[in-house]
Design a protein around this motif. Structure first.
Motif, PDB file in Angstrom:
ATOM      1  N   GLY A 213       0.806  -1.216   0.000  1.00 50.47           N
ATOM      2  CA  GLY A 213       0.000   0.000   0.000  1.00 50.47           C
ATOM      3  C   GLY A 213       0.833   1.257   0.000  1.00 50.47           C
ATOM      4  O   GLY A 213       0.487   2.234  -0.661  1.00 50.47           O
TER       5      GLY A 213
ATOM      6  N   MET B 194       2.187  -1.874  -4.755  1.00 52.72           N
ATOM      7  CA  MET B 194       0.803  -1.491  -5.063  1.00 52.72           C
ATOM      8  C   MET B 194       0.151  -2.495  -6.008  1.00 52.72           C
ATOM      9  O   MET B 194       0.840  -3.172  -6.778  1.00 52.72           O
ATOM     10  CB  MET B 194       0.785  -0.091  -5.693  1.00 52.72           C
ATOM     11  CG  MET B 194       1.317   1.005  -4.754  1.00 52.72           C
ATOM     12  SD  MET B 194       1.441   2.617  -5.557  1.00 52.72           S
ATOM     13  CE  MET B 194       2.938   2.397  -6.524  1.00 52.72           C
ATOM     14  N   THR B 195      -1.169  -2.572  -5.949  1.00 55.04           N
ATOM     15  CA  THR B 195      -1.993  -3.442  -6.801  1.00 55.04           C
ATOM     16  C   THR B 195      -1.468  -4.869  -6.853  1.00 55.04           C
ATOM     17  O   THR B 195      -1.367  -5.477  -7.909  1.00 55.04           O
ATOM     18  CB  THR B 195      -2.132  -2.875  -8.234  1.00 55.04           C
ATOM     19  OG1 THR B 195      -0.856  -2.909  -8.891  1.00 55.04           O
ATOM     20  CG2 THR B 195      -2.662  -1.454  -8.210  1.00 55.04           C
TER      21      THR B 195
END
Length: 253
Positions: free
Chosen positions: A178, A182-183
């Motif tokens: 986060g 990310m993702t």
């Protein structure tokens, strides 16, 4: 945690791909001499491999596989008030200490923290380093990451994999989910309940990097959350490059 049907499913997946996968490495208990494999983890800085997948690396080393950690940089820019040379000396020793706890061999690629490079010359160097290690499986950073050095480390390994005539299974790990990674949508999980403390001790070797701060950057929550997803005390999660979206849940065995 595993049922016999799940073990058969992993076996079919492994043989179907023609590649040795993480489930196969962890299911080989006890490990015979002929079953010993070579695992390489490629991280941006000292403390990245330890915090991202130290529990899994320890698990693999503990059952007899040969583990090498390659650090793209030596963390030259990572200690406020220290010159690059001073910081590199401190962080190199911290990495060596951490690798001793994980039963891994440390290797330093020689790029500079905060000034990493992705070009043809460095790609050739990294290709040679990986080829020299003859890995059966490789871990590296997830490429969608807020830290440029993590991205460069990941891209160097992805391009090495793309250009390799002998494809190795490639797994991506997460760090500071986060905030940095990310993702990230895992395909594979490893139960690290039995190596969580070993991992913690390796992270705490990086005294200059504020180990409580490393764990405060989401790692405690990550181990807990991935463990909850798996139904165990603590886990690490990965994305499998060569699995085409087909992952697996790997228990303590």
């Amino acid at each position: 945690m595993e049922s016999s049907s799940h073990t058969r499913r992993d076996f079919v997946k492994t043989t179907g791909l023609g590649l040795l996968t993480l489930p196969a490495l962890l299911q080989a208990h006890p490990l015979s001499a002929s079953g010993k494999k070579k695992v390489v983890c490629f991280g941006g800085h000292p403390d990245d491999p330890e915090s991202g997948c130290g529990g899994t690396l320890a698990k693999l080393a503990n059952i007899g596989h040969e583990v090498t950690i390659i650090y793209l940089t030596t963390g030259e820019a990572g200690i406020e008030g220290k010159t690059h040379d001073e910081a590199a000396a401190i962080r190199k020793q911290e990495a060596i200490n951490a690798c001793a706890i994980l039963k891994a061999k440390p290797v330093f690629a020689g790029q500079i923290d905060g000034d990493t490079i992705m070009d043809n010359s460095w790609l050739v160097k990294i290709q040679k380093m990986i080829a020299d290690e003859k890995p059966d499986l490789v871990f590296t950073h997830w490429p969608i990451d807020s830290h440029k050095d993590h991205q460069i480390a990941s891209l160097l390994i992805i391009q090495t994999w793309v250009r390799s005539s002998q494809k190795f299974p490639l797994y991506f790990f997460e760090v500071c989910a986060g905030e940095q990674t990310m993702t990230f949508r895992p395909t594979d999980y490893v139960d690290i309940s039995d190596t969580q403390e070993q991992k913690r001790k390796s992270v705490y070797c990086h005294v200059s990097q504020d180990p409580p701060g490393i764990y405060g950057c989401g790692h405690t929550a990550m181990e807990d959350f991935r463990g909850r997803e798996l139904g165990v005390k603590a886990a690490e999660a990965f994305v499998y490059m060569t699995g085409k979206g087909q992952g697996s849940i790997i228990g303590a065995g």
